[in-house]
Write a protein that holds these residues in place. Sequence first.
Motif, mmCIF file in Angstrom:
data_model
loop_
_atom_site.group_PDB
_atom_site.id
_atom_site.type_symbol
_atom_site.label_atom_id
_atom_site.label_comp_id
_atom_site.label_asym_id
_atom_site.label_seq_id
_atom_site.Cartn_x
_atom_site.Cartn_y
_atom_site.Cartn_z
ATOM 1 N N PRO A 16 0.501 -1.192 -0.260
ATOM 2 C CA PRO A 16 0.256 0.133 0.348
ATOM 3 C C PRO A 16 1.122 1.533 -0.736
ATOM 4 C CG PRO A 16 -0.901 -1.406 1.622
ATOM 5 C CD PRO A 16 0.301 -1.930 1.292
ATOM 6 N N GLY A 17 0.742 2.068 -0.968
ATOM 7 C CA GLY A 17 1.547 3.517 -1.484
ATOM 8 C C GLY A 17 0.427 4.506 -0.667
ATOM 9 N N LYS A 18 1.085 5.919 -0.977
ATOM 10 C CA LYS A 18 0.370 6.969 -0.662
ATOM 11 C C LYS A 18 0.991 8.316 -1.519
ATOM 12 C CE LYS A 18 1.267 10.329 3.582
ATOM 13 N NZ LYS A 18 -0.862 9.808 4.282
ATOM 14 N N ASP A 19 0.491 8.803 -1.448
ATOM 15 C CA ASP A 19 0.475 10.161 -2.254
ATOM 16 C C ASP A 19 0.317 11.038 -2.057
ATOM 17 O OD1 ASP A 19 -0.618 11.188 -4.583
ATOM 18 O OD2 ASP A 19 -2.465 10.980 -4.985
ATOM 19 N N PHE A 20 1.297 12.157 -2.156
ATOM 20 C CA PHE A 20 1.877 13.352 -1.711
ATOM 21 C C PHE A 20 1.680 14.375 -2.815
ATOM 22 C CE2 PHE A 20 4.409 10.398 -0.063
ATOM 23 C CZ PHE A 20 4.153 10.549 1.619
ATOM 24 N N SER A 21 0.722 13.419 -4.185
ATOM 25 C CA SER A 21 1.309 14.754 -5.189
ATOM 26 C C SER A 21 -0.022 16.084 -5.150
ATOM 27 C CB SER A 21 0.126 13.729 -6.620
ATOM 28 O OG SER A 21 -0.668 13.627 -6.487
ATOM 29 N N ALA A 22 -1.275 15.444 -4.090
ATOM 30 C CA ALA A 22 -2.286 16.934 -4.385
ATOM 31 C C ALA A 22 -3.078 16.668 -5.528
ATOM 32 C CB ALA A 22 -2.003 18.026 -3.692
ATOM 33 N N SER A 23 -3.172 15.919 -5.898
ATOM 34 C CA SER A 23 -3.450 15.445 -7.743
ATOM 35 C C SER A 23 -4.463 14.090 -7.064
ATOM 36 C CB SER A 23 -2.730 15.175 -8.780
ATOM 37 O OG SER A 23 -2.375 13.926 -8.558
ATOM 38 N N PRO A 24 -5.609 14.444 -8.423
ATOM 39 C CA PRO A 24 -7.150 13.699 -8.367
ATOM 40 C C PRO A 24 -6.634 12.220 -8.598
ATOM 41 C CG PRO A 24 -7.111 15.425 -10.168
ATOM 42 C CD PRO A 24 -6.231 15.626 -9.369
ATOM 43 N N GLY A 25 -6.868 11.217 -8.084
ATOM 44 C CA GLY A 25 -7.057 9.818 -8.602
ATOM 45 C C GLY A 25 -5.496 8.874 -7.529
ATOM 46 N N GLY A 26 -4.848 9.300 -6.768
ATOM 47 C CA GLY A 26 -4.198 8.725 -5.983
ATOM 48 C C GLY A 26 -3.034 7.675 -6.689
ATOM 49 N N VAL A 27 -2.465 7.147 -6.305
ATOM 50 C CA VAL A 27 -0.996 6.099 -6.684
ATOM 51 C C VAL A 27 -1.783 5.930 -7.704
ATOM 52 C CG1 VAL A 27 0.166 4.478 -5.851
ATOM 53 C CG2 VAL A 27 -0.359 6.131 -4.006
ATOM 54 N N GLY A 28 -2.123 4.588 -7.280
ATOM 55 C CA GLY A 28 -2.983 4.434 -8.740
ATOM 56 C C GLY A 28 -3.417 5.245 -10.385
ATOM 57 N N SER A 29 -3.477 5.875 -10.547
ATOM 58 C CA SER A 29 -3.395 7.211 -11.338
ATOM 59 C C SER A 29 -1.929 7.729 -11.881
ATOM 60 C CB SER A 29 -4.384 7.855 -11.261
ATOM 61 O OG SER A 29 -3.661 8.912 -10.251
ATOM 62 N N PHE A 30 -1.880 8.153 -12.810
ATOM 63 C CA PHE A 30 -0.628 8.305 -13.594
ATOM 64 C C PHE A 30 -0.951 8.850 -15.353
ATOM 65 C CE2 PHE A 30 -1.714 4.190 -15.158
ATOM 66 C CZ PHE A 30 -1.325 3.558 -15.790
ATOM 67 N N GLY A 31 0.340 9.808 -14.946
ATOM 68 C CA GLY A 31 0.234 10.340 -16.680
ATOM 69 C C GLY A 31 0.622 9.709 -17.792
ATOM 70 N N ASP A 32 1.817 9.091 -17.474
ATOM 71 C CA ASP A 32 2.740 8.640 -18.611
ATOM 72 C C ASP A 32 3.183 7.288 -17.534
ATOM 73 O OD1 ASP A 32 4.877 8.741 -16.420
ATOM 74 O OD2 ASP A 32 5.541 10.792 -17.158
ATOM 75 N N ARG A 33 3.995 6.225 -18.174
ATOM 76 C CA ARG A 33 4.273 5.299 -17.464
ATOM 77 C C ARG A 33 5.381 4.894 -16.566
ATOM 78 N NH1 ARG A 33 3.437 1.715 -22.949
ATOM 79 N NH2 ARG A 33 3.813 2.879 -23.911
ATOM 80 N N HIS A 34 6.353 5.883 -16.461
ATOM 81 C CA HIS A 34 7.495 5.969 -16.114
ATOM 82 C C HIS A 34 7.496 5.753 -14.837
ATOM 83 C CE1 HIS A 34 10.436 7.333 -14.286
ATOM 84 N NE2 HIS A 34 11.484 7.747 -15.510
ATOM 85 N N GLY A 35 6.731 5.902 -13.777
ATOM 86 C CA GLY A 35 6.691 4.417 -12.642
ATOM 87 C C GLY A 35 6.665 3.489 -12.915
ATOM 88 N N THR A 36 5.088 3.188 -13.272
ATOM 89 C CA THR A 36 5.390 1.540 -13.665
ATOM 90 C C THR A 36 6.792 0.888 -14.445
ATOM 91 O OG1 THR A 36 3.400 1.879 -14.294
ATOM 92 C CG2 THR A 36 3.720 0.157 -15.174
ATOM 93 N N GLY A 37 7.254 1.774 -15.367
ATOM 94 C CA GLY A 37 8.346 1.642 -15.627
ATOM 95 C C GLY A 37 9.295 0.830 -15.164
ATOM 96 N N ILE A 38 9.982 1.707 -13.682
ATOM 97 C CA ILE A 38 10.826 2.118 -13.197
ATOM 98 C C ILE A 38 10.272 0.744 -12.416
ATOM 99 C CG2 ILE A 38 11.775 3.276 -11.357
ATOM 100 C CD1 ILE A 38 12.776 3.949 -13.887
ATOM 101 N N ALA A 39 9.058 0.232 -11.788
ATOM 102 C CA ALA A 39 8.771 0.057 -10.710
ATOM 103 C C ALA A 39 9.793 -1.423 -11.594
ATOM 104 C CB ALA A 39 8.060 -0.477 -10.299
ATOM 105 N N SER A 40 9.052 -2.123 -12.463
ATOM 106 C CA SER A 40 9.030 -3.319 -13.402
ATOM 107 C C SER A 40 10.872 -3.257 -13.398
ATOM 108 C CB SER A 40 8.603 -3.463 -14.284
ATOM 109 O OG SER A 40 7.111 -3.363 -14.638
ATOM 110 N N LEU A 41 11.460 -2.427 -13.972
ATOM 111 C CA LEU A 41 12.952 -2.778 -13.553
ATOM 112 C C LEU A 41 13.561 -3.597 -11.900
ATOM 113 C CD1 LEU A 41 14.572 0.516 -15.731
ATOM 114 C CD2 LEU A 41 14.490 -2.018 -16.482
ATOM 115 N N ILE A 42 12.825 -2.867 -11.233
ATOM 116 C CA ILE A 42 13.619 -3.062 -9.957
ATOM 117 C C ILE A 42 13.204 -4.365 -9.721
ATOM 118 C CG2 ILE A 42 13.551 -2.259 -7.532
ATOM 119 C CD1 ILE A 42 12.914 0.715 -8.581
ATOM 120 N N ALA A 43 11.109 -4.954 -9.843
ATOM 121 C CA ALA A 43 10.937 -5.780 -9.224
ATOM 122 C C ALA A 43 9.699 -6.598 -9.916
ATOM 123 C CB ALA A 43 10.085 -4.947 -7.750
#
Length: 229
Positions: free
Chosen positions: A59-86
């Motif tokens: 379970p993560g946390k959203d510090f962005s003050a934008s709608p949608g929570g941790v599971g919303s995104f404008g690009d796939r960068h975060g998902t790609g980085i997480a995939s490279l790691i885990a």
Amino acid sequence: MGPVAAPAVADTIRQQQWHLEAMHAPEIWKTSKGQGITVAVIDGGFKLDHPDLAGQFLPGKDFSASPGGVGSFGDRHGTGIASLIAGTGRGMGGAGAQGLAPGVRVLPLKINNGSVGALVASDFLGQIGQAINYAVDQGAKVINISQGMEAVTVMPEDVAKLNSIIAAARAKGVLIVSSVGNEAQKGNPVEYPGALPGVVGVADLITTHPLQPSLNRARGLCSARLAWT
């Protein structure tokens, strides 16, 4: 002539992961795949149901003050980085992307990195600082920040505050990794947090192993970037 066979999925995903072989991942995995370790990833949002990351996210946390929570995104960068790691490689019928440490768990922490909405320098560094503090409190041993902002755009007091947070994390034995930037051909500007003391600055490599021409030259460790799906 008969029909030409379609390329195997491995040709488009697994065989592109040349960096795993270059980093001797199969040998590393004989010792550990990272079981029991939490890696915090600070980025602009994550596809929490990605097949290669099923079961990998805490379970993560959203510090962005934008709608949608941790599971919303404008690009796939975060998902790609997480995939490279885990990444587990379980997607695409078992032919998906494999991470370097498929045994770790990822703590997804969302910030406003400009992928959605305007980016304010003080907010950017401030949110990174909040996310680092949270990651440390949650027991993360590694914090990945594949983000950066040019030094000329930030206020000294904001940098000093983030530097103190990083120093406190390092004092607790937390490894912090951050990108050094992609502007080498545009003046090679210093970027934060990658240039701060106590941070391992990371660049990427191409298959022939030299640094990408666009990558900022700075102290630190070189790693590999993989295109993600």
